[in-house]
Design a protein around this motif. Structure first.
Motif, PDB file in Angstrom:
ATOM      1  N   LEU A  60      40.159   2.550  -3.102  1.00 39.74           N
ATOM      2  CA  LEU A  60      39.462   2.733  -1.839  1.00 39.74           C
ATOM      3  C   LEU A  60      38.263   3.622  -2.104  1.00 39.74           C
ATOM      4  O   LEU A  60      38.388   4.672  -2.740  1.00 39.74           O
ATOM      5  CB  LEU A  60      40.377   3.378  -0.797  1.00 39.74           C
ATOM      6  CG  LEU A  60      41.582   2.548  -0.353  1.00 39.74           C
ATOM      7  CD1 LEU A  60      42.508   3.392   0.522  1.00 39.74           C
ATOM      8  CD2 LEU A  60      41.132   1.311   0.405  1.00 39.74           C
ATOM      9  N   VAL A  61      37.100   3.208  -1.630  1.00 42.27           N
ATOM     10  CA  VAL A  61      35.849   3.919  -1.905  1.00 42.27           C
ATOM     11  C   VAL A  61      35.123   4.132  -0.583  1.00 42.27           C
ATOM     12  O   VAL A  61      34.923   3.168   0.177  1.00 42.27           O
ATOM     13  CB  VAL A  61      34.960   3.121  -2.876  1.00 42.27           C
ATOM     14  CG1 VAL A  61      33.665   3.874  -3.153  1.00 42.27           C
ATOM     15  CG2 VAL A  61      35.697   2.832  -4.177  1.00 42.27           C
ATOM     16  N   SER A  62      34.721   5.370  -0.293  1.00 43.62           N
ATOM     17  CA  SER A  62      33.924   5.621   0.906  1.00 43.62           C
ATOM     18  C   SER A  62      32.465   5.797   0.521  1.00 43.62           C
ATOM     19  O   SER A  62      32.138   6.410  -0.496  1.00 43.62           O
ATOM     20  CB  SER A  62      34.433   6.860   1.659  1.00 43.62           C
ATOM     21  OG  SER A  62      34.286   8.031   0.889  1.00 43.62           O
ATOM     22  N   THR A  63      31.599   5.213   1.346  1.00 49.82           N
ATOM     23  CA  THR A  63      30.160   5.250   1.088  1.00 49.82           C
ATOM     24  C   THR A  63      29.499   5.943   2.264  1.00 49.82           C
ATOM     25  O   THR A  63      29.306   5.350   3.323  1.00 49.82           O
ATOM     26  CB  THR A  63      29.606   3.827   0.900  1.00 49.82           C
ATOM     27  OG1 THR A  63      29.744   3.100   2.116  1.00 49.82           O
ATOM     28  CG2 THR A  63      30.379   3.096  -0.190  1.00 49.82           C
ATOM     29  N   TYR A  64      29.170   7.207   2.076  1.00 57.67           N
ATOM     30  CA  TYR A  64      28.656   8.049   3.160  1.00 57.67           C
ATOM     31  C   TYR A  64      27.388   7.463   3.773  1.00 57.67           C
ATOM     32  O   TYR A  64      27.284   7.284   4.981  1.00 57.67           O
ATOM     33  CB  TYR A  64      28.388   9.447   2.600  1.00 57.67           C
ATOM     34  CG  TYR A  64      27.593  10.342   3.520  1.00 57.67           C
ATOM     35  CD1 TYR A  64      28.212  10.979   4.580  1.00 57.67           C
ATOM     36  CD2 TYR A  64      26.226  10.550   3.326  1.00 57.67           C
ATOM     37  CE1 TYR A  64      27.495  11.807   5.430  1.00 57.67           C
ATOM     38  CE2 TYR A  64      25.500  11.371   4.164  1.00 57.67           C
ATOM     39  CZ  TYR A  64      26.136  11.996   5.223  1.00 57.67           C
ATOM     40  OH  TYR A  64      25.419  12.796   6.067  1.00 57.67           O
ATOM     41  N   GLN A  65      26.421   7.150   2.944  1.00 58.56           N
ATOM     42  CA  GLN A  65      25.127   6.689   3.443  1.00 58.56           C
ATOM     43  C   GLN A  65      25.242   5.327   4.126  1.00 58.56           C
ATOM     44  O   GLN A  65      24.685   5.100   5.194  1.00 58.56           O
ATOM     45  CB  GLN A  65      24.120   6.620   2.291  1.00 58.56           C
ATOM     46  CG  GLN A  65      22.726   6.171   2.714  1.00 58.56           C
ATOM     47  CD  GLN A  65      21.891   5.751   1.521  1.00 58.56           C
ATOM     48  OE1 GLN A  65      22.401   5.146   0.588  1.00 58.56           O
ATOM     49  NE2 GLN A  65      20.610   6.075   1.556  1.00 58.56           N
ATOM     50  N   ALA A  66      25.971   4.395   3.511  1.00 53.65           N
ATOM     51  CA  ALA A  66      26.096   3.044   4.061  1.00 53.65           C
ATOM     52  C   ALA A  66      27.121   2.969   5.190  1.00 53.65           C
ATOM     53  O   ALA A  66      27.192   1.964   5.892  1.00 53.65           O
ATOM     54  CB  ALA A  66      26.475   2.058   2.946  1.00 53.65           C
ATOM     55  N   GLY A  67      27.932   4.011   5.358  1.00 50.52           N
ATOM     56  CA  GLY A  67      28.905   4.021   6.444  1.00 50.52           C
ATOM     57  C   GLY A  67      29.982   2.972   6.308  1.00 50.52           C
ATOM     58  O   GLY A  67      30.352   2.311   7.283  1.00 50.52           O
ATOM     59  N   GLY A 116      33.674   8.596  -8.660  1.00 50.63           N
ATOM     60  CA  GLY A 116      32.567   8.085  -7.866  1.00 50.63           C
ATOM     61  C   GLY A 116      31.243   8.593  -8.399  1.00 50.63           C
ATOM     62  O   GLY A 116      31.109   9.768  -8.755  1.00 50.63           O
ATOM     63  N   LEU A 117      30.255   7.714  -8.448  1.00 50.24           N
ATOM     64  CA  LEU A 117      28.922   8.045  -8.951  1.00 50.24           C
ATOM     65  C   LEU A 117      27.881   7.694  -7.903  1.00 50.24           C
ATOM     66  O   LEU A 117      27.957   6.643  -7.265  1.00 50.24           O
ATOM     67  CB  LEU A 117      28.625   7.276 -10.244  1.00 50.24           C
ATOM     68  CG  LEU A 117      29.617   7.453 -11.391  1.00 50.24           C
ATOM     69  CD1 LEU A 117      29.254   6.536 -12.552  1.00 50.24           C
ATOM     70  CD2 LEU A 117      29.645   8.908 -11.849  1.00 50.24           C
ATOM     71  N   SER A 118      26.899   8.565  -7.735  1.00 49.46           N
ATOM     72  CA  SER A 118      25.847   8.333  -6.757  1.00 49.46           C
ATOM     73  C   SER A 118      24.474   8.531  -7.377  1.00 49.46           C
ATOM     74  O   SER A 118      24.293   9.351  -8.279  1.00 49.46           O
ATOM     75  CB  SER A 118      25.987   9.301  -5.566  1.00 49.46           C
ATOM     76  OG  SER A 118      27.211   9.133  -4.894  1.00 49.46           O
ATOM     77  N   LYS A 119      23.522   7.747  -6.858  1.00 52.70           N
ATOM     78  CA  LYS A 119      22.129   8.078  -7.105  1.00 52.70           C
ATOM     79  C   LYS A 119      21.800   9.271  -6.223  1.00 52.70           C
ATOM     80  O   LYS A 119      22.518   9.560  -5.271  1.00 52.70           O
ATOM     81  CB  LYS A 119      21.233   6.887  -6.764  1.00 52.70           C
ATOM     82  CG  LYS A 119      21.518   5.646  -7.600  1.00 52.70           C
ATOM     83  CD  LYS A 119      20.639   4.479  -7.180  1.00 52.70           C
ATOM     84  CE  LYS A 119      20.946   3.251  -8.014  1.00 52.70           C
ATOM     85  NZ  LYS A 119      20.110   2.085  -7.601  1.00 52.70           N
ATOM     86  N   CYS A 160      25.067   4.031  -9.110  1.00 54.95           N
ATOM     87  CA  CYS A 160      25.951   4.216  -7.964  1.00 54.95           C
ATOM     88  C   CYS A 160      27.142   3.293  -8.135  1.00 54.95           C
ATOM     89  O   CYS A 160      26.959   2.077  -8.320  1.00 54.95           O
ATOM     90  CB  CYS A 160      25.224   3.897  -6.663  1.00 54.95           C
ATOM     91  SG  CYS A 160      26.308   3.942  -5.208  1.00 54.95           S
ATOM     92  N   GLY A 161      28.335   3.851  -8.089  1.00 64.48           N
ATOM     93  CA  GLY A 161      29.519   3.020  -8.254  1.00 64.48           C
ATOM     94  C   GLY A 161      30.713   3.851  -8.650  1.00 64.48           C
ATOM     95  O   GLY A 161      30.891   4.982  -8.192  1.00 64.48           O
ATOM     96  N   VAL A 162      31.536   3.298  -9.524  1.00 62.85           N
ATOM     97  CA  VAL A 162      32.748   3.975  -9.994  1.00 62.85           C
ATOM     98  C   VAL A 162      32.840   3.812 -11.505  1.00 62.85           C
ATOM     99  O   VAL A 162      32.694   2.702 -12.025  1.00 62.85           O
ATOM    100  CB  VAL A 162      34.016   3.388  -9.337  1.00 62.85           C
ATOM    101  CG1 VAL A 162      35.275   4.077  -9.877  1.00 62.85           C
ATOM    102  CG2 VAL A 162      33.945   3.523  -7.817  1.00 62.85           C
ATOM    103  N   GLY A 163      33.051   4.930 -12.195  1.00 71.60           N
ATOM    104  CA  GLY A 163      33.322   4.900 -13.621  1.00 71.60           C
ATOM    105  C   GLY A 163      34.796   5.170 -13.867  1.00 71.60           C
ATOM    106  O   GLY A 163      35.401   6.013 -13.191  1.00 71.60           O
ATOM    107  N   VAL A 164      35.391   4.445 -14.801  1.00 69.76           N
ATOM    108  CA  VAL A 164      36.807   4.625 -15.131  1.00 69.76           C
ATOM    109  C   VAL A 164      36.893   5.274 -16.504  1.00 69.76           C
ATOM    110  O   VAL A 164      36.422   4.709 -17.503  1.00 69.76           O
ATOM    111  CB  VAL A 164      37.562   3.283 -15.129  1.00 69.76           C
ATOM    112  CG1 VAL A 164      39.057   3.526 -15.296  1.00 69.76           C
ATOM    113  CG2 VAL A 164      37.283   2.499 -13.850  1.00 69.76           C
ATOM    114  N   GLU A 201      25.217   5.880  -2.363  1.00 69.33           N
ATOM    115  CA  GLU A 201      25.973   7.119  -2.484  1.00 69.33           C
ATOM    116  C   GLU A 201      27.457   6.872  -2.252  1.00 69.33           C
ATOM    117  O   GLU A 201      27.843   6.242  -1.273  1.00 69.33           O
ATOM    118  CB  GLU A 201      25.483   8.161  -1.467  1.00 69.33           C
ATOM    119  CG  GLU A 201      24.067   8.642  -1.712  1.00 69.33           C
ATOM    120  CD  GLU A 201      23.642   9.672  -0.685  1.00 69.33           C
ATOM    121  OE1 GLU A 201      24.533  10.291  -0.063  1.00 69.33           O
ATOM    122  OE2 GLU A 201      22.431   9.847  -0.495  1.00 69.33           O
ATOM    123  N   ILE A 202      28.273   7.368  -3.152  1.00 71.28           N
ATOM    124  CA  ILE A 202      29.731   7.344  -3.013  1.00 71.28           C
ATOM    125  C   ILE A 202      30.186   8.743  -2.635  1.00 71.28           C
ATOM    126  O   ILE A 202      29.696   9.734  -3.191  1.00 71.28           O
ATOM    127  CB  ILE A 202      30.402   6.912  -4.332  1.00 71.28           C
ATOM    128  CG1 ILE A 202      29.897   5.538  -4.787  1.00 71.28           C
ATOM    129  CG2 ILE A 202      31.916   6.928  -4.196  1.00 71.28           C
ATOM    130  CD1 ILE A 202      30.178   4.423  -3.834  1.00 71.28           C
TER     131      ILE A 202
END
Length: 370
Positions: free
Chosen positions: A40-47, A281-284, A305-309, A329-330
């Motif tokens: 589950l990933v939340s994206t603050y900017q994109a809502g 979580g990674l953000s620009k 911007c995304g997810v690194g494992v 943004e994550i």
């Protein structure tokens, strides 16, 4: 190697769907399948809150809009989502998941059922704990009031703890308290951007003023971080994201020193650890009063911007998910153990046209759809 995909992000009740373009490492679907988990990933900017899973050797995505989606807390019976001025409660209706479109793909499903209005407290991370009686207990990071709090339907929030250097409960974001690590069902560690008691004082010096605090004593366990987030207790060790440096670090509680586990190509915020893997979580970053001047900003043209494992034992990046457009943004990342392909209940692209009635013996699409 990466695999490109385009998918629309549904926006129920809002503007037309936003096209989200993403790439992922070829092995990411298999990695999630082997780890027996979804994200589950939340994206603050994109809502948006995004459920990421795998089916038929491909990633699956399900979107649900929440204004200013930030902290996520997954519990046994549902999901809590911190949004703008309220905390949403979603009920686990996984018994209905197989009926969701496309039929037979999904194995978990969450549907919104209620929300608690908090007002503008800038709620950041949230986490489920347990009461002394063993009942679920939601803790929220109330950034604007520099405290940890609980929810009560009679009040905006219930203050429970604040750093000892915070002299008063006031809506002044004095230290930018933002992250929370739970241990044995109770808050154990928090992150702050500065040990400041002045209104907005954390903004004065952010690149080396961050700290992780021990909740029991209120004392710092490590200092000198650049805009830290997402402390996590895992397998007897404390991890934290040194966000302004783009690093996942392990904290030595005895000395306060830190070991770099991995360097990442983004502003690191949002951390979940499962099966020896760290999902980060990674953000620009934008040139704003908050992000401007962060050390990692020197590499702004290379940030993802995304997810690194990350494999914790080696620090090796073993999987990546990158949003190429639509999301920049994550905020938070959570693991859903035992799930393969979760959904927020879209039926023909509309997640609001779903009704759940009592005393259903067997769920049918006509009962949960239009």
């Amino acid at each position: 190697m990466t695999a490109p995909h385009d998918t629309p992000a549904p926006s129920p009740g809002g503007p037309p769907p936003t096209e989200v373009r993403f790439h992922h490492s070829i092995g990411l679907p298999g990695l999630l399948d082997e780890a027996q988990c979804a994200l589950l990933v939340s994206t603050y900017q994109a809502g948006q809150v995004v459920a990421v899973g795998a089916a038929d050797e491909r990633l699956t995505f399900s979107f649900r809009r929440f204004d200013h989606a930030m902290g996520l807390a997954l519990g046994a019976d549902g999901l809590a989502v911190a949004g703008k001025g309220q905390v949403w409660m979603l009920r686990d209706h996984s018994e209905l998941a197989p009926a969701m479109s496309p039929a037979g793909r999904h194995d978990r499903c969450w549907l919104p059922r209620s929300s608690v209005v908090t007002g503008g407290i800038q709620c950041h991370e949230i986490a489920w704990g347990t009461t002394p009686a063993g009942e679920p207990d939601l803790w929220i990071v109330n950034t604007r009031f520099s405290c940890l709090a609980g929810l009560d339907e009679r009040f905006s929030f219930v203050p429970r703890w604040r750093p000892p250097f915070i002299s008063a409960l006031a809506p002044q974001d004095r230290c930018h308290l933002n992250g929370l690590a739970m241990r044995d069902g109770s808050p154990a560690f928090v992150t702050v951007m500065a040990l400041s008691d002045e209104p907005g004082g954390w903004r004065k010096r952010r690149n080396d003023s961050g700290a992780v605090l021990d909740v029991a004593s209120g004392s710092p366990v490590t200092t000198g971080l650049a805009m830290p987030h997402s402390p996590r207790w895992y397998d007897g060790q404390l991890f934290v994201l040194n966000s302004g440096m783009g690093r996942l670090e392990r904290v030595d509680l005895a000395t306060g020193g830190r070991e770099v586990v991995a360097a990442l190509p983004g502003y690191a915020r949002g951390l979940a650890i499962h099966g020896g893997l760290a999902f980060v979580g990674l953000s620009k970053i934008r040139e704003t009063a908050i992000f401007g001047g962060a050390p990692i900003a020197a590499y702004h043209d290379q940030l993802k911007c995304g997810v690194g494992v990350i494999e914790l034992s080696t620090g090796t990046t073993v999987g990546t998910l990158e949003f190429a457009s639509g999301v920049e943004e994550i905020f938070d990342v959570q693991v859903v153990p035992g799930a393969l392909s979760p959904t927020f209940g879209e039926t023909d692209g509309d997640a609001d046209d779903i009704w759940v009635l009592p005393h259903q013996r067997e769920p049918h699409r006509e009962e949960v759809g239009r």
